[in-house]
Design a protein around this motif. Structure first.
Motif, PDB file in Angstrom:
ATOM      1  N   ASN A 164       0.807  -1.217   0.000  1.00 29.97           N
ATOM      2  CA  ASN A 164       0.000   0.000   0.000  1.00 29.97           C
ATOM      3  C   ASN A 164       0.842   1.271   0.000  1.00 29.97           C
ATOM      4  O   ASN A 164       0.316   2.359  -0.242  1.00 29.97           O
ATOM      5  CB  ASN A 164      -0.951   0.009   1.204  1.00 29.97           C
ATOM      6  CG  ASN A 164      -2.189   0.837   0.936  1.00 29.97           C
ATOM      7  OD1 ASN A 164      -2.705   0.846  -0.188  1.00 29.97           O
ATOM      8  ND2 ASN A 164      -2.665   1.549   1.938  1.00 29.97           N
ATOM      9  N   LEU A 167       0.477   1.611  -3.687  1.00 30.27           N
ATOM     10  CA  LEU A 167      -0.891   1.733  -4.184  1.00 30.27           C
ATOM     11  C   LEU A 167      -1.608   2.949  -3.624  1.00 30.27           C
ATOM     12  O   LEU A 167      -2.457   3.541  -4.294  1.00 30.27           O
ATOM     13  CB  LEU A 167      -1.687   0.469  -3.841  1.00 30.27           C
ATOM     14  CG  LEU A 167      -1.237  -0.845  -4.481  1.00 30.27           C
ATOM     15  CD1 LEU A 167      -2.149  -1.978  -4.042  1.00 30.27           C
ATOM     16  CD2 LEU A 167      -1.236  -0.728  -6.011  1.00 30.27           C
ATOM     17  N   GLN A 168      -1.307   3.286  -2.347  1.00 33.24           N
ATOM     18  CA  GLN A 168      -1.981   4.398  -1.669  1.00 33.24           C
ATOM     19  C   GLN A 168      -3.497   4.235  -1.719  1.00 33.24           C
ATOM     20  O   GLN A 168      -4.238   5.167  -2.041  1.00 33.24           O
ATOM     21  CB  GLN A 168      -1.564   5.736  -2.291  1.00 33.24           C
ATOM     22  CG  GLN A 168      -0.099   6.079  -2.105  1.00 33.24           C
ATOM     23  CD  GLN A 168       0.268   6.286  -0.638  1.00 33.24           C
ATOM     24  OE1 GLN A 168      -0.362   7.084   0.056  1.00 33.24           O
ATOM     25  NE2 GLN A 168       1.274   5.578  -0.172  1.00 33.24           N
ATOM     26  N   SER A 169      -3.966   3.016  -1.414  1.00 30.71           N
ATOM     27  CA  SER A 169      -5.394   2.710  -1.451  1.00 30.71           C
ATOM     28  C   SER A 169      -6.033   2.982  -0.096  1.00 30.71           C
ATOM     29  O   SER A 169      -5.623   2.413   0.919  1.00 30.71           O
ATOM     30  CB  SER A 169      -5.591   1.240  -1.849  1.00 30.71           C
ATOM     31  OG  SER A 169      -6.922   0.844  -1.638  1.00 30.71           O
ATOM     32  N   GLY A 170      -7.049   3.838  -0.080  1.00 30.92           N
ATOM     33  CA  GLY A 170      -7.763   4.145   1.151  1.00 30.92           C
ATOM     34  C   GLY A 170      -8.489   2.931   1.736  1.00 30.92           C
ATOM     35  O   GLY A 170      -8.363   2.645   2.926  1.00 30.92           O
ATOM     36  N   LEU A 172      -7.874  -0.253   1.294  1.00 27.43           N
ATOM     37  CA  LEU A 172      -6.897  -1.236   1.777  1.00 27.43           C
ATOM     38  C   LEU A 172      -6.294  -0.777   3.098  1.00 27.43           C
ATOM     39  O   LEU A 172      -6.099  -1.591   4.015  1.00 27.43           O
ATOM     40  CB  LEU A 172      -5.786  -1.443   0.741  1.00 27.43           C
ATOM     41  CG  LEU A 172      -4.660  -2.417   1.146  1.00 27.43           C
ATOM     42  CD1 LEU A 172      -5.234  -3.782   1.499  1.00 27.43           C
ATOM     43  CD2 LEU A 172      -3.635  -2.524   0.020  1.00 27.43           C
ATOM     44  N   GLN A 173      -6.037   0.520   3.223  1.00 27.22           N
ATOM     45  CA  GLN A 173      -5.489   1.036   4.473  1.00 27.22           C
ATOM     46  C   GLN A 173      -6.483   0.860   5.616  1.00 27.22           C
ATOM     47  O   GLN A 173      -6.090   0.566   6.751  1.00 27.22           O
ATOM     48  CB  GLN A 173      -5.135   2.519   4.329  1.00 27.22           C
ATOM     49  CG  GLN A 173      -4.487   3.143   5.564  1.00 27.22           C
ATOM     50  CD  GLN A 173      -3.229   2.421   5.981  1.00 27.22           C
ATOM     51  OE1 GLN A 173      -2.315   2.230   5.190  1.00 27.22           O
ATOM     52  NE2 GLN A 173      -3.155   2.017   7.247  1.00 27.22           N
TER      53      GLN A 173
END
Length: 239
Positions: A164, A167-170, A172-173
């Motif tokens: 992440n 990816l910087q996925s909200g 997923l975080q």
């Protein structure tokens, strides 16, 4: 971190020490003292960097931010593999050095979130951690049965967190944060119980003092990760 390998002993089947044992209380207080000192070091370093624009800009405004984010993970592996060969002063120094490195990484917390939300989250995380640590210290339930599940959870969190970063996925975080809070809450109890059991196996001495440093290292990691993950829910970002 295989503390069972220390001194060639297998601590996992040691008889639990009585919770009112005076030596055990001193041992546990030593663990919490080492952990507290490490947290102070991290907090001072993190705040100092965040309050110095030149330093924070150099670290987080350049590719050095990747070093700041990944250095603590590399140090965890180094500390774990070399711990058995360290002297007691060396182990204490390594814990302090790791706390400072972690402080560099955590400086971004002060740059992203408001001071009030950081203080609130710290209080919540500390309350949860202390409650679970106290339970792990006093319970007669064998928590080692959960150890494999918890360690697999940590490995999964590390892998997902690294992915992440790119990816910087909200969403997923959010999943990482929810699972992470559960995992590190459980680890706080298990590591506390393991520290108690390991003390009984060693029975004091320099080996027990050295083990107290490793126990402090484990509990420190549990608390810091719990705090950072909780910030995803309770932290208020700066404008």
């Amino acid at each position: 971190m295989d503390r069972n390998a220390l001194g060639g002993r297998n601590f996992s089947h040691a008889r639990p020490a009585p919770v009112n044992d005076a030596g055990l209380r001193r041992h546990m207080l030593g663990i919490y003292r080492n952990m507290g000192i490490a947290l102070i070091i991290s907090g001072v370093v993190a705040y100092g960097i965040s309050a110095t624009p030149a330093l924070s800009g150099l670290i987080f405004g350049t590719p050095l931010k990747w070093v700041a984010m990944l250095a603590p993970l590399a140090f965890v592996f180094l500390f774990s593999f070399r711990f058995e060969r360290m002297s007691l002063p060396g182990a204490i120094a390594a814990l302090g050095a790791f706390a400072a490195i972690m402080g560099v990484s955590m400086a971004s917390v002060f740059l992203v979130f408001t001071s009030a939300s950081i203080a609130t989250t710290f209080f919540i995380a500390a309350s949860v951690f202390l409650a679970m640590s106290l339970w792990g210290y006093t319970t007669g339930v064998d928590l080692s049965r959960w150890s494999s599940f918890l360690m697999m959870g940590v490995v999964g969190l590390v892998i997902a967190g690294l992915v992440n970063l790119f990816l910087q996925s909200g969403p997923l975080q959010l999943v990482i944060s929810i699972i992470g809070v559960a995992v590190f809450t459980g680890l706080a109890a298990w590591d506390t119980q393991r520290a108690r059991t390991d003390y009984m196996a060693l029975g004091g001495g320099v080996a027990a003092e050295k083990l107290a440093v490793m126990s402090a290292f484990s509990l420190y990691l549990n608390f810091v990760n719990l705090f950072q993950l909780m910030l995803q829910f309770t932290g208020v970002q700066r404008d």
